[in-house]
Design an enzyme around this catalytic site. Structure first.
Site, short mmCIF file in Angstrom:
data_model
loop_
_atom_site.label_atom_id
_atom_site.label_comp_id
_atom_site.label_asym_id
_atom_site.label_seq_id
_atom_site.Cartn_x
_atom_site.Cartn_y
_atom_site.Cartn_z
NE ARG A 240 -2.20 -1.68 3.41
CZ ARG A 240 -2.72 -1.88 4.86
NH1 ARG A 240 -3.70 -1.43 4.91
NH2 ARG A 240 -1.66 -2.47 5.69
CE LYS B 223 0.49 -2.93 9.52
NZ LYS B 223 -0.94 -3.08 10.13
CE1 TYR C 291 -5.43 2.15 10.26
CE2 TYR C 291 -4.27 2.03 8.34
CZ TYR C 291 -5.36 2.21 8.94
OH TYR C 291 -6.82 2.32 8.14
CG HIS D 119 -2.00 -1.37 14.75
ND1 HIS D 119 -3.23 -1.62 15.11
CD2 HIS D 119 -1.90 -1.25 13.44
CE1 HIS D 119 -4.08 -1.47 14.11
NE2 HIS D 119 -3.02 -1.16 13.10
CD GLU E 48 -3.80 2.53 15.24
OE1 GLU E 48 -2.70 2.33 16.37
OE2 GLU E 48 -3.41 2.90 14.33
CG ASP F 17 -3.07 -4.85 12.35
OD1 ASP F 17 -1.91 -5.49 12.27
OD2 ASP F 17 -3.84 -4.58 11.38
#
Length: 373
Positions: A15, A75, A94, A96, A118, A270
């Site tokens: 991505r 990510k 993101y 996480h 997120e 995740d």
């Protein structure tokens, strides 16, 4: 502001955080945008597509990090990237953090500001920047799970919707949020025998009204979960507590009760996973077997398998906030868009997100208002 698009170096992650149309918006507002050469190749876009809208292409990821005030990624930063982060650098991607101690400490030591897609949260508790990837993952969960049920993939050899004169596969979906509802739509479309569980009765009533007798809805408690999982062919777990480490709602007793060749797709991976044995896997080797022959699928970047759809879906919702951060700075952006405030997990090296602090009690927690100038 100088905006960096380093591209993704996590395995099998293709991505891209900014498509050319979005990059053009930054350029048109007077910001400089830099991208690593080839970063968008995974979705069929070239350096020339970005040059055409004013993006400067640099040879290496290291160069992009060096010149950028804000990194826009997909990510979480990988170990190689953590070493490149500069004090005061903004990371909008993101993160996480709750299951990832090393990344949390890395952002803090670097003195960075981490704004996690997120945990951006609307007043109604919806998660606008997580929603499109949750939808992708939910749909993929059924597609991938159906494929893994094939005998050569380690599954039972059962077709999700069956055929005339045969039983349909039993699909159990844990959680009726964005991912769960996306999985439900796909499973019903493939004519499986579907049960969905949640603790939100209003959601279950809504799904009952929409799907009628095509599905079964059940209140989620340990007894109902155990009974349904025992006879399931495919379990799609979509458990989520925003920003927090995922609870292990699916226990080892539940897993051990399942037949060999049954499949669990743990979309919750995740945030640490919803079973005691969940561990991140990658698309090139996405599954592992339990002692009793249950196939576990725990890819930590499921939407990365469909990078073109995922990149455009993500860019649609992240651009507005990214532009606000670039135009107004972090404080100005959260004043304009209060939903950005819970997105700030680390601010200039200070841990300011409570759920991450709960996961790592040895790390000092500060209230955002106390550290923001």
């Amino acid at each position: 502001m100088r905006i960096g698009i380093p591209g993704e170096i996590k395995p099998q992650e293709h991505r891209i955080a900014l498509v050319p149309e979005g990059a053009a918006e930054f350029v048109n507002r007077g910001h400089n945008v830099y991208m690593t050469s080839g970063a968008a190749n995974g979705i069929g876009l070239t350096d020339e597509d970005y040059k055409a809208v004013g993006v400067e292409i640099l040879s290496t990821l290291e160069e992009v990090y060096e010149v950028s005030d804000m990194i826009v990624g997909v990510k979480e930063p990988q170990p190689r990237e953590l070493a490149l982060i500069k004090p005061g650098q903004i990371h909008y991607r993101y993160l996480h953090l709750a299951p990832d101690y090393d990344q949390t400490v890395g952002l803090m030591k670097a003195g960075a500001t981490g704004i996690a897609f997120e945990t951006v949260e609307m007043e109604n508790r919806s998660l606008p920047l997580l929603a499109p990837m949750s939808e992708v993952a939910g749909r993929e969960g059924v597609i991938f799970g159906a494929n893994i049920l094939a005998k050569h993939m380690g599954g039972k050899g059962i077709l999700l919707g069956g055929v005339t004169g045969t039983a349909r596969a039993k699909v159990v979906i844990v959680g009726a949020g964005i991912s769960g509802q996306a999985a439900l739509k796909m499973a019903v479309g493939l004519e499986a025998d579907v049960t969905i569980l949640d603790v939100d009765i209003a959601k279950l009533k809504y799904l009952d009204d929409i799907y009628g007798n095509k599905i079964k809805t059940l209140y989620s408690n340990s007894g109902n979960l155990a009974a349904q999982i025992k006879t399931a062919d495919l379990v799609i777990s979509t458990v989520l507590i925003p920003g927090a480490k995922c609870p292990h709602l699916i226990t080892m007793d539940m897993i051990n009760s399942m037949e060999a060749g049954s499949v669990i797709v743990d979309i919750s991976i995740d945030q640490g996973g919803s079973t005691p044995i969940s561990k991140p896997t990658y698309h090139e080797d996405p599954t592992f077997l339990t002692d009793n022959g249950v196939v576990m699928y725990c890819c930590a970047n499921m939407p990365g398998a469909m990078p073109r759809t995922s990149s455009y879906a993500l860019a649609n919702v992240t651009l507005k906030y990214g532009l606000a951060i670039a135009d107004l700075g972090v404080e100005g952006a959260i004043n304009r868009f209060p939903e950005l405030r819970p997105g700030i997990n680390v601010y200039e090296g200070k841990l300011v997100y409570k759920h991450v602090s709960t996961a790592f009690p040895d790390l000092k927690f500060d209230e955002l208002d106390s550290v923001m100038k």
